[in-house]
Design a protein around this motif. Structure first.
Motif, PDB file in Angstrom:
ATOM      1  N   PHE A 119       0.765  -1.160  -0.081  1.00 30.91           N
ATOM      2  CA  PHE A 119       0.093   0.047  -0.093  1.00 30.91           C
ATOM      3  C   PHE A 119       0.853   1.252   0.138  1.00 30.91           C
ATOM      4  N   TYR A 120       1.792   1.242   1.011  1.00 33.03           N
ATOM      5  CA  TYR A 120       2.716   2.593   1.040  1.00 33.03           C
ATOM      6  C   TYR A 120       3.684   2.724  -0.115  1.00 33.03           C
ATOM      7  N   ALA A 121       3.932   1.516  -0.825  1.00 34.00           N
ATOM      8  CA  ALA A 121       4.906   1.515  -2.030  1.00 34.00           C
ATOM      9  C   ALA A 121       4.240   2.088  -3.263  1.00 34.00           C
ATOM     10  N   ALA A 122       2.798   2.003  -3.312  1.00 31.34           N
ATOM     11  CA  ALA A 122       2.008   2.093  -4.380  1.00 31.34           C
ATOM     12  C   ALA A 122       1.749   3.648  -4.271  1.00 31.34           C
ATOM     13  N   GLU A 123       1.345   4.244  -3.152  1.00 27.74           N
ATOM     14  CA  GLU A 123       1.004   5.733  -3.010  1.00 27.74           C
ATOM     15  C   GLU A 123       2.398   6.488  -3.052  1.00 27.74           C
ATOM     16  N   ILE A 124       3.629   5.978  -2.744  1.00 27.23           N
ATOM     17  CA  ILE A 124       5.008   6.655  -3.105  1.00 27.23           C
ATOM     18  C   ILE A 124       5.398   6.710  -4.551  1.00 27.23           C
ATOM     19  N   VAL A 125       5.010   5.571  -5.265  1.00 25.28           N
ATOM     20  CA  VAL A 125       5.110   5.418  -6.701  1.00 25.28           C
ATOM     21  C   VAL A 125       4.410   6.683  -7.571  1.00 25.28           C
ATOM     22  N   CYS A 126       3.243   6.607  -6.968  1.00 27.89           N
ATOM     23  CA  CYS A 126       2.377   7.811  -7.726  1.00 27.89           C
ATOM     24  C   CYS A 126       2.949   9.405  -7.426  1.00 27.89           C
ATOM     25  N   ALA A 127       3.406   9.515  -6.270  1.00 29.04           N
ATOM     26  CA  ALA A 127       4.223  10.664  -5.689  1.00 29.04           C
ATOM     27  C   ALA A 127       5.281  11.053  -6.528  1.00 29.04           C
ATOM     28  N   ILE A 128       6.123   9.886  -6.589  1.00 28.50           N
ATOM     29  CA  ILE A 128       7.357   9.921  -7.377  1.00 28.50           C
ATOM     30  C   ILE A 128       7.249  10.252  -8.870  1.00 28.50           C
ATOM     31  N   GLU A 129       6.340   9.805  -9.211  1.00 27.63           N
ATOM     32  CA  GLU A 129       5.762   9.768 -10.859  1.00 27.63           C
ATOM     33  C   GLU A 129       5.367  11.080 -11.084  1.00 27.63           C
ATOM     34  N   ASP A 264       6.997   1.184 -15.762  1.00 29.04           N
ATOM     35  CA  ASP A 264       7.573  -0.120 -15.728  1.00 29.04           C
ATOM     36  C   ASP A 264       7.679  -0.787 -14.229  1.00 29.04           C
ATOM     37  N   VAL A 265       7.562   0.255 -13.246  1.00 27.90           N
ATOM     38  CA  VAL A 265       7.497   0.027 -11.767  1.00 27.90           C
ATOM     39  C   VAL A 265       5.990  -0.405 -11.534  1.00 27.90           C
ATOM     40  N   LYS A 266       5.210   0.093 -12.114  1.00 30.08           N
ATOM     41  CA  LYS A 266       3.665  -0.339 -11.931  1.00 30.08           C
ATOM     42  C   LYS A 266       3.162  -1.637 -12.249  1.00 30.08           C
ATOM     43  N   GLN A 267       3.952  -2.000 -13.483  1.00 28.88           N
ATOM     44  CA  GLN A 267       3.548  -3.213 -14.091  1.00 28.88           C
ATOM     45  C   GLN A 267       4.366  -4.336 -13.576  1.00 28.88           C
ATOM     46  N   HIS A 268       5.243  -4.022 -12.402  1.00 29.51           N
ATOM     47  CA  HIS A 268       5.942  -5.203 -11.884  1.00 29.51           C
ATOM     48  C   HIS A 268       5.074  -6.138 -11.205  1.00 29.51           C
ATOM     49  N   ARG A 269       5.266  -7.396 -11.339  1.00 29.65           N
ATOM     50  CA  ARG A 269       4.449  -8.459 -10.722  1.00 29.65           C
ATOM     51  C   ARG A 269       3.934  -8.084  -9.337  1.00 29.65           C
ATOM     52  N   TRP A 270       4.892  -7.625  -8.457  1.00 25.54           N
ATOM     53  CA  TRP A 270       4.492  -7.298  -7.046  1.00 25.54           C
ATOM     54  C   TRP A 270       3.081  -6.451  -7.041  1.00 25.54           C
ATOM     55  N   PHE A 271       3.034  -5.692  -7.671  1.00 24.76           N
ATOM     56  CA  PHE A 271       2.058  -4.672  -7.895  1.00 24.76           C
ATOM     57  C   PHE A 271       0.937  -5.090  -8.757  1.00 24.76           C
ATOM     58  N   ARG A 272       0.842  -6.413  -9.037  1.00 24.37           N
ATOM     59  CA  ARG A 272      -0.376  -6.873  -9.757  1.00 24.37           C
ATOM     60  C   ARG A 272      -1.682  -6.739  -9.428  1.00 24.37           C
ATOM     61  N   VAL A 273      -1.961  -6.718  -8.050  1.00 18.02           N
ATOM     62  CA  VAL A 273      -3.240  -6.616  -7.490  1.00 18.02           C
ATOM     63  C   VAL A 273      -3.702  -4.954  -7.222  1.00 18.02           C
ATOM     64  N   VAL A 274      -2.748  -4.177  -7.469  1.00 16.16           N
ATOM     65  CA  VAL A 274      -3.004  -2.635  -7.311  1.00 16.16           C
ATOM     66  C   VAL A 274      -3.985  -2.122  -8.441  1.00 16.16           C
ATOM     67  N   ASP A 275      -5.015  -1.424  -8.166  1.00 16.59           N
ATOM     68  CA  ASP A 275      -5.597  -0.720  -9.077  1.00 16.59           C
ATOM     69  C   ASP A 275      -5.131   0.739  -8.981  1.00 16.59           C
ATOM     70  N   TRP A 276      -4.282   0.926 -10.019  1.00 15.71           N
ATOM     71  CA  TRP A 276      -3.601   2.241 -10.103  1.00 15.71           C
ATOM     72  C   TRP A 276      -4.281   3.422 -10.321  1.00 15.71           C
ATOM     73  N   GLY A 277      -5.479   3.203 -11.029  1.00 15.74           N
ATOM     74  CA  GLY A 277      -6.528   4.439 -11.106  1.00 15.74           C
ATOM     75  C   GLY A 277      -6.986   4.850  -9.721  1.00 15.74           C
ATOM     76  N   ALA A 278      -6.962   3.875  -8.601  1.00 16.16           N
ATOM     77  CA  ALA A 278      -7.765   4.255  -7.501  1.00 16.16           C
ATOM     78  C   ALA A 278      -6.675   4.865  -6.546  1.00 16.16           C
ATOM     79  N   VAL A 279      -5.355   4.868  -6.781  1.00 19.31           N
ATOM     80  CA  VAL A 279      -4.307   5.412  -5.800  1.00 19.31           C
ATOM     81  C   VAL A 279      -4.422   6.910  -5.783  1.00 19.31           C
ATOM     82  N   PRO A 280      -4.459   7.576  -6.946  1.00 19.17           N
ATOM     83  CA  PRO A 280      -4.295   8.944  -6.712  1.00 19.17           C
ATOM     84  C   PRO A 280      -5.368   9.496  -6.132  1.00 19.17           C
TER      85      PRO A 280
END
Length: 326
Positions: A119-129, A264-280
């Motif tokens: 969860f925290y990694a996903a939100e930080i990825v969006c912030a870095i992006e 490339d980070v978002k599509q990594h298999r560890w993030f496969r369950v993340v709904d990236w549209g919902a993160v921001p």
């Protein structure tokens, strides 16, 4: 509770010298304890995450200020409302983020579960992006600089080392355990350092300690340059693969810094369950919701002595002129 162990201090911005060997950072006052506080600490021998020296900026008007749009980060930026100064200090009125530092929760738990770290990694990825889309490199990602709001979502804070750039910068600054190899070697660095730091952060969140640590900063630099990572047995294969791809010495092959950038980070298999549209949109359910007794509850923050400012002398008019429009 005994005071948390301290890490070597952050490196303040400085121009690198001609030498290509890792610089030696000064020891903090008093004895410098091992990053884990010496022996194992906590229940069941679990190691506590080491406390790095806090990067508190009281704001002497002799330092360089970074005027960056931190307040306009769409979901994860620590907003600023007002700034000012006198002949001794800079003053910044910031948004109150009552949840406290992510570091405090990590230290109390020892380490996070895979889902919590995800969860925290996903939100930080969006912030870095977002920062990178604005040509801003953050340069100080670590648990101490991640705050939780009242709902449990992350807020990046402390943009003192952030910089707007197009190509490279050579300023030596950051927190020793999180420095990318190109920073240590004074090769010039750019946005890739934030993806390196993300790899360090994910490792630390899931392990309870960073992958490269030593009794002093110079030892940390040597281990970073050697690049050997010893993973705890409990880490799953997919997150180890992600960390390896983020902690690649060759920045042209580092995940996040290639042609597709953050995708490339978002599509990594560890993030496969993340709904990236919902993160921001802050629609993911936070794993930790801070306990608050009132709107102005500060109990999630630790108390630190602040008695070093009373004797600060005024600065010269020449130094004040730098902050004329601050």
């Amino acid at each position: 509770m005994p005071p948390p162990p301290r890490r070597p201090p952050r490196l303040r911005p400085q121009e690198p010298g001609p030498a290509r060997t890792p610089p030696r950072a000064p020891r903090p006052p008093g004895s410098l304890r091992a990053p884990h506080g010496g022996a194992r600490a906590g229940r069941g021998g679990r190691r506590r995450p080491p406390r790095r020296t806090r990067g508190a900026h009281r704001g002497r008007p002799g330092a360089r200020a970074a005027r960056l749009p931190a307040g306009r980060l769409p979901h994860a930026g620590h907003r600023g409302f007002w700034t000012g100064h006198d002949d001794r200090f800079l003053y910044m009125l910031m948004e109150f983020v009552p949840g406290g530092e992510l570091f405090s929760y990590l230290r109390n738990r020892g380490r996070f579960s895979s889902n919590t770290g995800l969860f925290y990694a996903a939100e930080i990825v969006c912030a870095i992006e977002y920062l990178h889309s604005r040509d801003i490199v953050y340069r100080d990602l670590k648990p101490e600089n991640i705050l939780l709001d009242r709902d449990g979502h992350v807020k990046l804070t402390d943009f003192g080392f952030a910089k707007k750039l197009v190509d490279k910068t050579w300023t030596l600054c950051g927190t020793p355990e999180y420095l990318a190899p190109e920073v240590i070697q004074s090769k010039g660095h750019g946005r890739a350092v934030d993806w390196w730091a993300l790899g360090i952060l994910i490792f630390e969140m899931l392990s309870g300690f960073p992958p490269f640590f030593d009794d002093n900063a110079f030892g940390i630099y040597q281990k970073i340059l050697a690049g050997k990572i010893d993973f705890p047995r409990h880490l799953e294969f997919s997150v180890k693969d992600l960390i390896r791809k983020l902690l690649v010495t060759d920045r042209t092959r580092r995940l996040g810094n290639m042609k597709n950038g953050a995708e490339d980070v978002k599509q990594h298999r560890w993030f496969r369950v993340v709904d990236w549209g919902a993160v921001p949109e802050r629609k993911l359910k936070p794993p930790i919701v801070p306990k608050l007794c009132s709107e102005d509850d500060t109990s999630n923050f630790e108390a630190y002595p602040e008695n070093d400012w009373t004797s600060a002398p005024p600065v010269s008019q020449k130094e004040l002129d730098v902050f004329k429009n601050f």
